[in-house]
Write an enzyme that holds these catalytic residues in place. Structure first.
Site, mmCIF file in Angstrom:
data_model
loop_
_atom_site.group_PDB
_atom_site.id
_atom_site.type_symbol
_atom_site.label_atom_id
_atom_site.label_comp_id
_atom_site.label_asym_id
_atom_site.label_seq_id
_atom_site.Cartn_x
_atom_site.Cartn_y
_atom_site.Cartn_z
ATOM 1 N N HIS A 179 -32.779 11.396 35.369
ATOM 2 C CA HIS A 179 -33.432 12.155 34.297
ATOM 3 C C HIS A 179 -32.868 11.659 32.971
ATOM 4 C CE1 HIS A 179 -35.362 15.002 31.925
ATOM 5 N NE2 HIS A 179 -34.969 16.138 32.469
ATOM 6 N N CYS B 158 -36.146 17.791 26.863
ATOM 7 C CA CYS B 158 -36.704 16.740 27.720
ATOM 8 C C CYS B 158 -38.161 16.406 27.430
ATOM 9 C CB CYS B 158 -36.525 17.130 29.187
ATOM 10 S SG CYS B 158 -34.807 17.553 29.572
ATOM 11 N N HIS C 169 -42.922 15.801 36.020
ATOM 12 C CA HIS C 169 -41.613 15.922 35.357
ATOM 13 C C HIS C 169 -40.519 15.860 36.418
ATOM 14 C CE1 HIS C 169 -38.753 16.847 32.299
ATOM 15 N NE2 HIS C 169 -38.435 18.028 32.810
#
Length: 402
Positions: A331, A167, A297
């Site tokens: 996400h 990620c 995040h």
């Protein structure tokens, strides 16, 4: 070790496609109105009680004839983004200034076009198990596929590679491009990332117990997991010219770390996350109190938000406004760093901080100024965090030029 201080780079042009919109105008409107693009999973034949952030119109994208061998969902999404906000035209102007060999391509992805392989396995020869003859691994599933496709689409001949560090992938692409520019190998770079929905991530994250049966709620007291999204985000980076428009945005600091704490769980105290943020601040020549807003995040898993929350509170205290935009976009995995850099650039340019969507009550154990509503305020410096599996971390500082 103190990172080498390098000159700021200009976001000469940027765009993105995600579930909250295609292009700057649609994304800005969604952020302003706090509209989430998440919906209950209806992707392919997936049978999971979860929510996704799918980009509308990807299946209808017509691949150009000269790049048809690269046809897959990931590259269709990338082609969609290349045509938004005049991005292709901006790249063509950069090529005219610098030449085809002096413009690089640095993209991030986690799964690339693995969906094509998943579909190919469904069509294996029943006798031999051989994959179908029309399956093209290199042009579709290969991690490098996105960069090779972008080069072909744009007629580029400069350096190109793909970062695949979970990620943090498309945030780290900024660092890779900047090193190439500092070394004098290129004059401009296309950076960002693309990741598209596939069975591997949906079933994989579900098997880890990380997906939620509700739209994700970052930093909420009752957060229960992620909502997987997809996106393509693109930025044209160039050296900052002597004079800049009032709304110009720069990358002024980049911090990277690798704590290698665990294959899939973050460091409980956020050690690597804090190191990345500290390096980004040092690189930008800024103190923590000079950051106006933090794009967290914030994946909405219990452990991730707790880890990042401790790192942010330890470095910034409880007074810096922050939020996660994943409640709106989901996400987007390897594209998250690029997408949230674009969102941070929009926040800087338009003077607002997007409040976290879907979160009703912030976890009281996470002592942060987490925004539950938008806040209009001129911004000078924004920090954007991207942290991946295996403890691969990257933080970007984006700043207004004036």
């Amino acid at each position: 070790m103190k990172p080498l201080h390098l000159s700021p780079l200009h976001l000469a042009h940027f765009t993105a496609a995600s579930c909250i919109g295609r292009g700057q105008a649609e994304m800005l409107e969604a952020l302003r109105t706090r509209r989430s693009g998440l919906r209950h999973c209806d992707f392919d034949d997936v049978d999971l009680d979860t929510w996704i952030g799918a980009v509308e119109g990807v299946d209808e994208v017509a691949m150009r004839a000269d790049v048809r061998d690269y046809d897959c969902r990931n590259n269709r999404l990338l082609q969609m983004a290349l045509e938004l906000d005049g991005f292709r035209q901006a790249v063509e102007a950069s090529i005219a200034r610098h030449g085809t060999r002096r413009v690089g391509v640095f993209l991030g992805t986690s799964t690339s076009g693995i969906l094509e392989t998943e579909h190919a396995y469904r069509r294996r020869d029943p006798g031999t198990g051989a994959l179908p003859p029309d399956f093209r691994y290199r042009q579709t599933h290969s991690t490098f596929s996105a960069a090779e496709f972008a080069r072909a689409c744009l007629g580029l001949a400069g350096p190109a590679f793909v970062v695949s560090s979970a990620c943090s992938s498309s945030a780290k692409a900024f660092a890779s491009a900047r090193r190439m520019m500092a070394a004098g190998l290129i004059d401009a770079a296309i950076v960002g990332g693309v990741d598209s929905l596939c069975l591997t991530t949906l079933y994989g994250f579900n098997s880890l117990g990380l997906t939620s049966a509700q739209p994700c709620r970052p930093y909420a007291a009752d957060r229960s997991g992620i909502s997987i999204g997809e996106a393509a985000a693109l930025v044209l980076l160039e050296a900052a010219p002597p004079s800049l428009d009032a709304d110009a945005v720069l990358v002024t600091g980049i911090g990277e770390s690798s704590d290698a704490h665990h294959m899939s769980s973050p460091h409980p105290e956020g050690a690597g996350a804090r190191l990345a943020m500290e390096q980004a601040l040092r690189d930008a020549g800024l103190r923590p109190d000079q950051i106006d807003y933090i794009n967290l995040h914030g994946t909405a898993t219990p452990s991730n938000d707790a880890s990042e929350g401790k790192a942010v509170a330890g470095l910034f205290g409880a007074g810096t406004p922050c939020s996660s935009t994943k409640g709106a976009t989901g996400h987007t995995l390897g594209a998250a760093g690029g997408l949230e850099a674009v969102i941070s650039a929009l926040a800087l340019r338009h003077g607002f901080m997007p409040g976290g969507v879907n979160t009703a009550q912030v976890d009281p154990a996470l002592r942060l100024d987490y925004l539950l509503a938008n806040r209009d305020q001129p911004l000078r410096h924004v920090l954007s965090n991207s942290f991946g599996f295996g403890g691969t971390n990257c933080s970007l500082v984006l700043s207004r030029a004036n």
